[in-house]
Motif scaffolding. Structure first.
Motif, mmCIF file in Angstrom:
data_model
loop_
_atom_site.group_PDB
_atom_site.id
_atom_site.type_symbol
_atom_site.label_atom_id
_atom_site.label_comp_id
_atom_site.label_asym_id
_atom_site.label_seq_id
_atom_site.Cartn_x
_atom_site.Cartn_y
_atom_site.Cartn_z
ATOM 1 N N ARG A 57 13.053 6.832 -4.774
ATOM 2 C CA ARG A 57 13.420 7.330 -6.112
ATOM 3 C C ARG A 57 14.916 7.135 -6.360
ATOM 4 N N ARG A 58 15.744 7.458 -5.368
ATOM 5 C CA ARG A 58 17.189 7.304 -5.524
ATOM 6 C C ARG A 58 17.533 5.842 -5.840
ATOM 7 N N ARG A 59 16.925 4.928 -5.105
ATOM 8 C CA ARG A 59 17.209 3.507 -5.325
ATOM 9 C C ARG A 59 16.684 3.023 -6.676
ATOM 10 N N ILE A 60 15.536 3.543 -7.101
ATOM 11 C CA ILE A 60 14.975 3.166 -8.399
ATOM 12 C C ILE A 60 15.879 3.676 -9.522
ATOM 13 N N GLU A 61 16.401 4.891 -9.388
ATOM 14 C CA GLU A 61 17.309 5.429 -10.407
ATOM 15 C C GLU A 61 18.544 4.543 -10.540
ATOM 16 N N THR A 62 19.081 4.057 -9.425
ATOM 17 C CA THR A 62 20.224 3.136 -9.443
ATOM 18 C C THR A 62 19.821 1.818 -10.113
ATOM 19 N N LEU A 63 18.652 1.308 -9.773
ATOM 20 C CA LEU A 63 18.165 0.054 -10.349
ATOM 21 C C LEU A 63 18.005 0.176 -11.862
ATOM 22 N N VAL A 64 17.431 1.273 -12.321
ATOM 23 C CA VAL A 64 17.250 1.484 -13.763
ATOM 24 C C VAL A 64 18.596 1.502 -14.468
ATOM 25 N N ALA A 65 19.568 2.181 -13.866
ATOM 26 C CA ALA A 65 20.913 2.233 -14.462
ATOM 27 C C ALA A 65 21.539 0.847 -14.561
ATOM 28 N N GLU A 66 21.268 -0.018 -13.572
ATOM 29 C CA GLU A 66 21.807 -1.381 -13.579
ATOM 30 C C GLU A 66 21.086 -2.262 -14.588
ATOM 31 N N LEU A 67 19.765 -2.137 -14.664
ATOM 32 C CA LEU A 67 18.963 -3.007 -15.537
ATOM 33 C C LEU A 67 18.996 -2.581 -16.995
ATOM 34 N N LEU A 68 19.122 -1.272 -17.213
ATOM 35 C CA LEU A 68 19.045 -0.731 -18.579
ATOM 36 C C LEU A 68 20.253 0.137 -18.872
ATOM 37 N N ALA B 37 0.809 -1.214 0.000
ATOM 38 C CA ALA B 37 0.000 0.000 0.000
ATOM 39 C C ALA B 37 0.846 1.270 0.000
ATOM 40 N N GLY B 38 2.140 1.164 0.312
ATOM 41 C CA GLY B 38 2.976 2.348 0.420
ATOM 42 C C GLY B 38 4.276 2.221 -0.332
ATOM 43 N N ARG B 39 5.286 1.653 0.336
ATOM 44 C CA ARG B 39 6.634 1.586 -0.244
ATOM 45 C C ARG B 39 6.665 0.877 -1.581
ATOM 46 N N SER B 40 6.072 -0.314 -1.656
ATOM 47 C CA SER B 40 6.124 -1.079 -2.909
ATOM 48 C C SER B 40 5.342 -0.386 -4.019
ATOM 49 N N GLN B 41 4.252 0.299 -3.669
ATOM 50 C CA GLN B 41 3.478 1.018 -4.687
ATOM 51 C C GLN B 41 4.245 2.235 -5.188
ATOM 52 N N MET B 42 4.926 2.956 -4.283
ATOM 53 C CA MET B 42 5.725 4.100 -4.713
ATOM 54 C C MET B 42 6.882 3.640 -5.599
ATOM 55 N N ALA B 43 7.537 2.541 -5.213
ATOM 56 C CA ALA B 43 8.651 2.016 -6.010
ATOM 57 C C ALA B 43 8.173 1.598 -7.395
ATOM 58 N N ALA B 44 7.047 0.905 -7.452
ATOM 59 C CA ALA B 44 6.502 0.474 -8.747
ATOM 60 C C ALA B 44 6.146 1.687 -9.606
ATOM 61 N N GLY B 45 5.566 2.701 -8.988
ATOM 62 C CA GLY B 45 5.221 3.917 -9.716
ATOM 63 C C GLY B 45 6.440 4.602 -10.303
ATOM 64 N N TYR B 46 7.500 4.706 -9.494
ATOM 65 C CA TYR B 46 8.737 5.314 -9.996
ATOM 66 C C TYR B 46 9.346 4.496 -11.122
ATOM 67 N N LEU B 47 9.376 3.161 -10.977
ATOM 68 C CA LEU B 47 10.003 2.344 -12.007
ATOM 69 C C LEU B 47 9.217 2.443 -13.319
ATOM 70 N N ARG B 48 7.907 2.416 -13.238
ATOM 71 C CA ARG B 48 7.099 2.593 -14.459
ATOM 72 C C ARG B 48 7.387 3.948 -15.091
ATOM 73 N N HIS B 49 7.488 4.977 -14.263
ATOM 74 C CA HIS B 49 7.715 6.340 -14.741
ATOM 75 C C HIS B 49 9.094 6.491 -15.388
ATOM 76 N N LEU B 50 10.118 5.944 -14.747
ATOM 77 C CA LEU B 50 11.487 6.149 -15.206
ATOM 78 C C LEU B 50 11.929 5.170 -16.299
#
Length: 134
Positions: free
Chosen positions: A120-131, A14-27
């Protein structure tokens, strides 16, 4: 190479995982398959998490908490847990990360913003690693 699948798991989804998913979809857009789930899903997404993400121009209001299934874990390349402990099934060959983040449940917007910003900071790092940019 097929697009990677990332699963975000927290207790209530309901919170952390939803925010993370939202950021990953966005970025990452459609370059990553994004899943989220909880071991004990809440009835709805945390309204303060929705508000915090809206401040970033990301709408997660229509999302619904989902129950964690073994199928979701099996189909994911990366499983990121956020405080769900041992409730997440483990499969060899998957990349697992445990992100220690405060739970936004019951918190006001002032307390949720730093959690959102760390996600957001962690998602940006994840995106850089995955893509990686080729």
């Amino acid at each position: 190479m097929s697009k990677p699948t990332v699963l975000f798991v927290c207790i209530h989804n309901a919170g952390r995982s939803q925010m993370a998913a939202g950021y990953l979809r966005h970025l990452a857009g459609d370059r990553v398959e994004v899943l989220s789930a909880g071991s004990t899903p809440a009835a709805s997404v945390n309204p303060v998490a929705v508000q915090a993400m809206a401040e970033e121009g990301i709408d997660i209001a229509a999302e619904q908490p989902k129950i964690l299934t073994t199928e979701a874990v099996q189909t994911s390349d990366v499983v990121i847990t956020m405080g769900c402990g041992d409730t997440c099934p483990f499969y060899p060959g998957k990349r697992y990360e445990d992100w220690v983040l405060d739970d936004p449940a019951g918190q006001g917007i002032e307390a949720v913003r730093p959690i959102r910003d760390e996600i957001r900071r962690r998602i940006e790092t994840l995106v850089a690693e995955l893509l990686p940019v080729g």
